[in-house]
Design an enzyme around this catalytic site. Structure first.
Site, PDB file in Angstrom:
ATOM      1  N   THR A 182       9.672  16.454   0.014  1.00 24.97           N
ATOM      2  CA  THR A 182       9.252  16.937  -1.373  1.00 24.97           C
ATOM      3  C   THR A 182       7.729  17.001  -1.194  1.00 24.97           C
ATOM      4  N   HIS A 222      13.619   8.541  -2.910  1.00 26.21           N
ATOM      5  CA  HIS A 222      12.861   8.505  -4.043  1.00 26.21           C
ATOM      6  C   HIS A 222      11.414   9.184  -3.885  1.00 26.21           C
ATOM      7  N   ALA A 232      19.147  14.689  15.289  1.00 28.98           N
ATOM      8  CA  ALA A 232      20.421  14.261  14.879  1.00 28.98           C
ATOM      9  C   ALA A 232      20.293  14.401  13.177  1.00 28.98           C
ATOM     10  N   THR A 271       0.731  -1.044   0.037  1.00 25.90           N
ATOM     11  CA  THR A 271      -0.068  -0.161   0.087  1.00 25.90           C
ATOM     12  C   THR A 271       0.764   1.177  -0.006  1.00 25.90           C
ATOM     13  N   GLY A 272       2.157   1.218   0.261  1.00 26.64           N
ATOM     14  CA  GLY A 272       3.202   2.176   0.316  1.00 26.64           C
ATOM     15  C   GLY A 272       3.371   2.779  -1.184  1.00 26.64           C
ATOM     16  N   TYR A 317      15.684   4.911  13.073  1.00 24.96           N
ATOM     17  CA  TYR A 317      15.204   4.358  11.874  1.00 24.96           C
ATOM     18  C   TYR A 317      16.516   3.912  10.915  1.00 24.96           C
ATOM     19  N   GLU A 329      19.810   6.127   4.465  1.00 27.42           N
ATOM     20  CA  GLU A 329      19.783   6.599   5.806  1.00 27.42           C
ATOM     21  C   GLU A 329      20.932   5.751   6.762  1.00 27.42           C
ATOM     22  N   LYS A 354      17.559   0.058   9.994  1.00 25.82           N
ATOM     23  CA  LYS A 354      17.841  -0.307   8.634  1.00 25.82           C
ATOM     24  C   LYS A 354      19.070  -1.008   8.288  1.00 25.82           C
ATOM     25  N   SER A 398      18.396   1.395   3.070  1.00 19.40           N
ATOM     26  CA  SER A 398      18.414   2.877   2.747  1.00 19.40           C
ATOM     27  C   SER A 398      19.608   3.638   2.899  1.00 19.40           C
ATOM     28  N   LEU A 423       9.219  -4.344   1.380  1.00 18.04           N
ATOM     29  CA  LEU A 423       9.193  -3.049   1.433  1.00 18.04           C
ATOM     30  C   LEU A 423       8.521  -2.484   2.632  1.00 18.04           C
TER      31      LEU A 423
HETATM   32  P1  NDP Z   1       5.728   4.073   2.659  1.00 15.01           P
HETATM   33  O1  NDP Z   1       5.872   4.530   4.041  1.00 15.01           O
HETATM   34  O2  NDP Z   1       5.119   4.757   1.732  1.00 15.01           O
HETATM   35  O3  NDP Z   1       5.158   2.598   2.689  1.00 15.01           O
HETATM   36  C1  NDP Z   1       5.399   1.859   3.935  1.00 15.01           C
HETATM   37  C2  NDP Z   1       4.498   0.365   3.700  1.00 15.01           C
HETATM   38  O4  NDP Z   1       4.922  -0.424   4.865  1.00 15.01           O
HETATM   39  C3  NDP Z   1       3.202   0.747   3.931  1.00 15.01           C
HETATM   40  O5  NDP Z   1       2.489  -0.143   2.786  1.00 15.01           O
HETATM   41  C4  NDP Z   1       2.804   0.279   5.039  1.00 15.01           C
HETATM   42  O6  NDP Z   1       1.368  -0.219   5.464  1.00 15.01           O
HETATM   43  C5  NDP Z   1       3.524  -1.043   5.502  1.00 15.01           C
HETATM   44  N1  NDP Z   1       3.798  -1.165   6.968  1.00 15.01           N
HETATM   45  C6  NDP Z   1       4.412  -0.568   7.784  1.00 15.01           C
HETATM   46  N2  NDP Z   1       4.370  -1.228   9.001  1.00 15.01           N
HETATM   47  C7  NDP Z   1       3.978  -2.362   8.696  1.00 15.01           C
HETATM   48  C8  NDP Z   1       3.788  -3.876   9.387  1.00 15.01           C
HETATM   49  N3  NDP Z   1       3.871  -3.971  10.409  1.00 15.01           N
HETATM   50  N4  NDP Z   1       3.233  -4.900   8.539  1.00 15.01           N
HETATM   51  C9  NDP Z   1       2.862  -4.943   7.690  1.00 15.01           C
HETATM   52  N5  NDP Z   1       2.976  -3.711   6.605  1.00 15.01           N
HETATM   53  C10 NDP Z   1       3.561  -2.675   7.289  1.00 15.01           C
HETATM   54  O7  NDP Z   1       7.216   3.868   2.295  1.00 15.01           O
HETATM   55  P2  NDP Z   1       7.938   3.684   0.820  1.00 15.01           P
HETATM   56  O8  NDP Z   1       6.959   3.083  -0.256  1.00 15.01           O
HETATM   57  O9  NDP Z   1       8.498   5.174   0.492  1.00 15.01           O
HETATM   58  O10 NDP Z   1       9.296   2.786   1.184  1.00 15.01           O
HETATM   59  C11 NDP Z   1       9.196   1.433   0.977  1.00 15.01           C
HETATM   60  C12 NDP Z   1      10.424   0.832   1.782  1.00 15.01           C
HETATM   61  O11 NDP Z   1      11.609   1.233   1.123  1.00 15.01           O
HETATM   62  C13 NDP Z   1      10.404   1.109   3.093  1.00 15.01           C
HETATM   63  O12 NDP Z   1      10.922   0.010   3.800  1.00 15.01           O
HETATM   64  C14 NDP Z   1      11.415   2.266   3.399  1.00 15.01           C
HETATM   65  O13 NDP Z   1      11.748   2.547   4.559  1.00 15.01           O
HETATM   66  C15 NDP Z   1      12.242   2.109   2.129  1.00 15.01           C
HETATM   67  N6  NDP Z   1      13.084   3.130   1.546  1.00 15.01           N
HETATM   68  C16 NDP Z   1      12.317   4.220   1.216  1.00 15.01           C
HETATM   69  C17 NDP Z   1      12.941   5.189   0.369  1.00 15.01           C
HETATM   70  C18 NDP Z   1      12.205   6.277  -0.110  1.00 15.01           C
HETATM   71  O14 NDP Z   1      13.052   7.423  -0.411  1.00 15.01           O
HETATM   72  N7  NDP Z   1      11.001   6.122  -0.429  1.00 15.01           N
HETATM   73  C19 NDP Z   1      14.564   5.177   0.389  1.00 15.01           C
HETATM   74  C20 NDP Z   1      15.178   3.920   0.849  1.00 15.01           C
HETATM   75  C21 NDP Z   1      14.495   2.834   1.414  1.00 15.01           C
HETATM   76  P3  NDP Z   1       0.271   0.916   5.673  1.00 15.01           P
HETATM   77  O15 NDP Z   1      -0.353   1.276   4.343  1.00 15.01           O
HETATM   78  O16 NDP Z   1      -0.739   0.040   6.521  1.00 15.01           O
HETATM   79  O17 NDP Z   1       0.714   1.855   6.702  1.00 15.01           O
HETATM   80  P1  GDR Z   2      14.410  11.441   4.831  1.00 17.34           P
HETATM   81  O1  GDR Z   2      13.112  12.178   4.126  1.00 17.34           O
HETATM   82  O2  GDR Z   2      14.355  11.735   6.291  1.00 17.34           O
HETATM   83  O3  GDR Z   2      15.752  11.648   4.034  1.00 17.34           O
HETATM   84  O4  GDR Z   2      13.979   9.947   4.622  1.00 17.34           O
HETATM   85  P2  GDR Z   2      12.319  13.449   4.484  1.00 17.34           P
HETATM   86  O5  GDR Z   2      11.630  13.901   3.267  1.00 17.34           O
HETATM   87  O6  GDR Z   2      11.458  13.311   5.659  1.00 17.34           O
HETATM   88  O7  GDR Z   2      13.560  14.605   4.921  1.00 17.34           O
HETATM   89  C1  GDR Z   2      14.435  14.942   4.180  1.00 17.34           C
HETATM   90  C2  GDR Z   2      15.223  16.180   4.586  1.00 17.34           C
HETATM   91  O8  GDR Z   2      14.432  17.169   4.510  1.00 17.34           O
HETATM   92  C3  GDR Z   2      14.588  17.981   5.763  1.00 17.34           C
HETATM   93  N1  GDR Z   2      13.350  18.721   6.234  1.00 17.34           N
HETATM   94  C4  GDR Z   2      12.111  18.238   6.405  1.00 17.34           C
HETATM   95  N2  GDR Z   2      11.607  16.772   6.482  1.00 17.34           N
HETATM   96  C5  GDR Z   2      10.301  16.838   6.676  1.00 17.34           C
HETATM   97  N3  GDR Z   2       9.812  15.561   6.572  1.00 17.34           N
HETATM   98  N4  GDR Z   2       9.510  17.736   6.979  1.00 17.34           N
HETATM   99  C6  GDR Z   2       9.982  18.993   7.034  1.00 17.34           C
HETATM  100  O9  GDR Z   2       9.140  20.348   7.239  1.00 17.34           O
HETATM  101  C7  GDR Z   2      11.184  19.539   6.381  1.00 17.34           C
HETATM  102  N5  GDR Z   2      11.872  20.634   6.571  1.00 17.34           N
HETATM  103  C8  GDR Z   2      13.370  20.064   6.429  1.00 17.34           C
HETATM  104  C9  GDR Z   2      14.436  16.883   6.876  1.00 17.34           C
HETATM  105  O10 GDR Z   2      15.369  17.580   7.948  1.00 17.34           O
HETATM  106  C10 GDR Z   2      15.947  16.067   5.862  1.00 17.34           C
HETATM  107  O11 GDR Z   2      16.844  16.395   6.083  1.00 17.34           O
HETATM  108  C11 GDR Z   2      13.123   9.393   3.591  1.00 17.34           C
HETATM  109  C12 GDR Z   2      12.265   8.201   3.680  1.00 17.34           C
HETATM  110  O12 GDR Z   2      11.595   7.809   2.680  1.00 17.34           O
HETATM  111  C13 GDR Z   2      13.213   7.122   4.459  1.00 17.34           C
HETATM  112  O13 GDR Z   2      12.288   5.951   4.700  1.00 17.34           O
HETATM  113  C14 GDR Z   2      14.372   6.634   3.625  1.00 17.34           C
HETATM  114  O14 GDR Z   2      14.929   5.591   4.254  1.00 17.34           O
HETATM  115  C15 GDR Z   2      15.208   7.992   3.111  1.00 17.34           C
HETATM  116  O15 GDR Z   2      14.357   8.815   2.635  1.00 17.34           O
HETATM  117  C16 GDR Z   2      16.060   7.535   2.350  1.00 17.34           C
END
Ligand code: NDP
Ligand code: GDR
Length: 331
Positions: free
Chosen positions: A189, A178, A279, A10-11, A148, A126, A152, A124, A78
């Site tokens: 974003t 992304h 941090a 669903t993400g 987090y 991170e 990871k 990630s 995921l």
């Molecule tokens: P989202 O937050 O959009 O989606 C996370 C998903 O995980 C949702 O479907 C959520 O379900 C599900 N989930 C959370 N907890 C549980 C649980 N206990 N059991 C089953 N499902 C669960 O994340 P993204 O799609 O952006 O990211 C996908 C993965 O990639 C994540 O692991 C994220 O940490 C990792 N990642 C993401 C990056 C990014 O920039 N987007 C970069 C690097 C890594 P529900 O809808 O019910 O909340």
């Molecule tokens: P990130 O994404 O922490 O890199 O994790 P996020 O978009 O939350 O933050 C990126 C940077 O923006 C700065 N920032 C803010 N961030 C948020 N959310 N809200 C604000 O108002 C704001 N102002 C400034 C943050 O300090 C940070 O530096 C994402 C997630 O998808 C993770 O699950 C994934 O692993 C990493 O990207 C790669």
């Protein structure tokens, strides 16, 4: 026909990956967790095309059952608690979902198909945190800066460990940020593009943000799910950095988003110190050379195109128009 099982379907990434796998001829199964209201907005268009199963990464037996029932060839893990600030508020829960949850899926795969099922772990950037090398590659040491990131790192190493201990086909994709119009609205974003669209339409007056100086290597989610799939199509399992190789400040993101609607950002943006993290990860920039040479992967959408795509989609959504269809191939 190959069968794939996606946790976190669903993400943001789950929805793009489902579309990609369907287009590649897969039978797609997704894990959803039970909640009192359904949260299937991102996969609404896929209703009837993918199969959903209830399970939870906190519940070992439910994961075993879903793998037994679906008999997948590939498992994409995921699911995670993916919002970094929440991980300071709920560090134990984050460790359970994002860290130990990976072991639960790996255990289920080992039990039911260790020689047959290919496994992908969503690692990630991170994990690099307070970076020890610029740009970051597959061999850069980790120094996570949030609960987090710490969780990871555990997920990454347990994936490597199952590969080495049991000779399982396990890959860890170290993906940098992304984004897309399907990104959760709390991530910076989407918060910015949604905020800009609201200001443009007279629905909001200001946009509150935290640290404008932090830098990220931002790409388009549709491009990144292709890298996940390619990893599992190789002869041997391995780990890959997936990134654009470019970094931008949050301030640049803000400038581009306001420019896209013809407004000056500094008239509307307010700094809210409560949004600054305990941090910070200051300079993330990935080196995707290995993914480019071994997987033949490259990002198709530029940062500028990504921001414009997201602003347009938010404007359309808020005006009740249909959202432009940005699929995995980009814009
Ligand atoms: P989202 O937050 O959009 O989606 C996370 C998903 O995980 C949702 O479907 C959520 O379900 C599900 N989930 C959370 N907890 C549980 C649980 N206990 N059991 C089953 N499902 C669960 O994340 P993204 O799609 O952006 O990211 C996908 C993965 O990639 C994540 O692991 C994220 O940490 C990792 N990642 C993401 C990056 C990014 O920039 N987007 C970069 C690097 C890594 P529900 O809808 O019910 O909340
Ligand atoms: P990130 O994404 O922490 O890199 O994790 P996020 O978009 O939350 O933050 C990126 C940077 O923006 C700065 N920032 C803010 N961030 C948020 N959310 N809200 C604000 O108002 C704001 N102002 C400034 C943050 O300090 C940070 O530096 C994402 C997630 O998808 C993770 O699950 C994934 O692993 C990493 O990207 C790669």
């Amino acid at each position: 026909m190959k069968r794939a099982l996606i946790t976190g379907v669903t993400g943001q990434d789950g929805s793009y990956l489902s579309e990609l796998l369907l287009s590649e001829g897969y039978e797609v199964h997704g894990v959803v967790r039970r909640s009192s209201t359904e949260n299937f907005e991102r996969i609404a268009d896929l209703s009837g095309k993918i199969h959903l199963h209830q399970a939870d990464l906190l519940d070992q037996l439910s994961i075993i059952d879903v793998i037994k029932e679906t008999q997948p060839d590939e498992v994409y893990n995921l699911a995670a608690m993916s919002f970094v600030p929440t991980s300071w508020k709920q560090p134990v829960l984050t460790g359970e979902f994002t860290g130990i949850g990976v072991t639960r899926v790996l255990e289920a795969v080992k039990l039911l198909g260790r020689d047959r099922i290919k496994f992908y772990q969503a690692s990630s950037s991170e994990m690099f945190g307070k970076v020890l090398e610029v740009p970051q590659t597959e061999t850069t040491p980790f120094y996570p800066r949030s609960p987090y990131g710490v969780a990871k790192v555990y997920g990454h190493w347990i994936t490597v460990n199952y590969r080495e201990s049991y000779n399982m086909f396990c890959c860890s994709g170290i993906l940098f940020n992304h984004e897309s119009p399907r990104r959760g609205r709390e991530f910076v974003t989407r918060k910015v593009t949604d905020g800009v669209a609201r200001i443009k339409l007279g629905m909001a007056k200001t946009l509150k943000l935290g640290n404008l100086d932090s830098k990220r290597d931002w790409g388009f989610a549709g491009d990144y799910v292709r890298a996940m799939w390619l990893m599992l199509q190789q002869d041997k399992p391995d780990d890959y950095v997936v990134a654009t190789g470019e970094t931008h400040t949050v301030k640049r993101l803000v400038e581009l988003a306001f420019d896209a609607v013809g407004l000056k950002w500094d008239k509307y943006v307010e700094i809210d110190s409560s949004l600054v993290r305990p941090a910070e990860v200051d300079l993330l920039i990935g080196d995707p050379t290995k993914a480019k040479t071994k997987l033949g992967w490259k990002p198709e959408v530029t940062f500028e195109q990504l921001v414009e795509m997201m602003v347009k989609a938010d404007l359309a959504r808020l005006q009740g128009q249909s959202i432009p269809d940005f699929k995995a191939k980009g814009i």
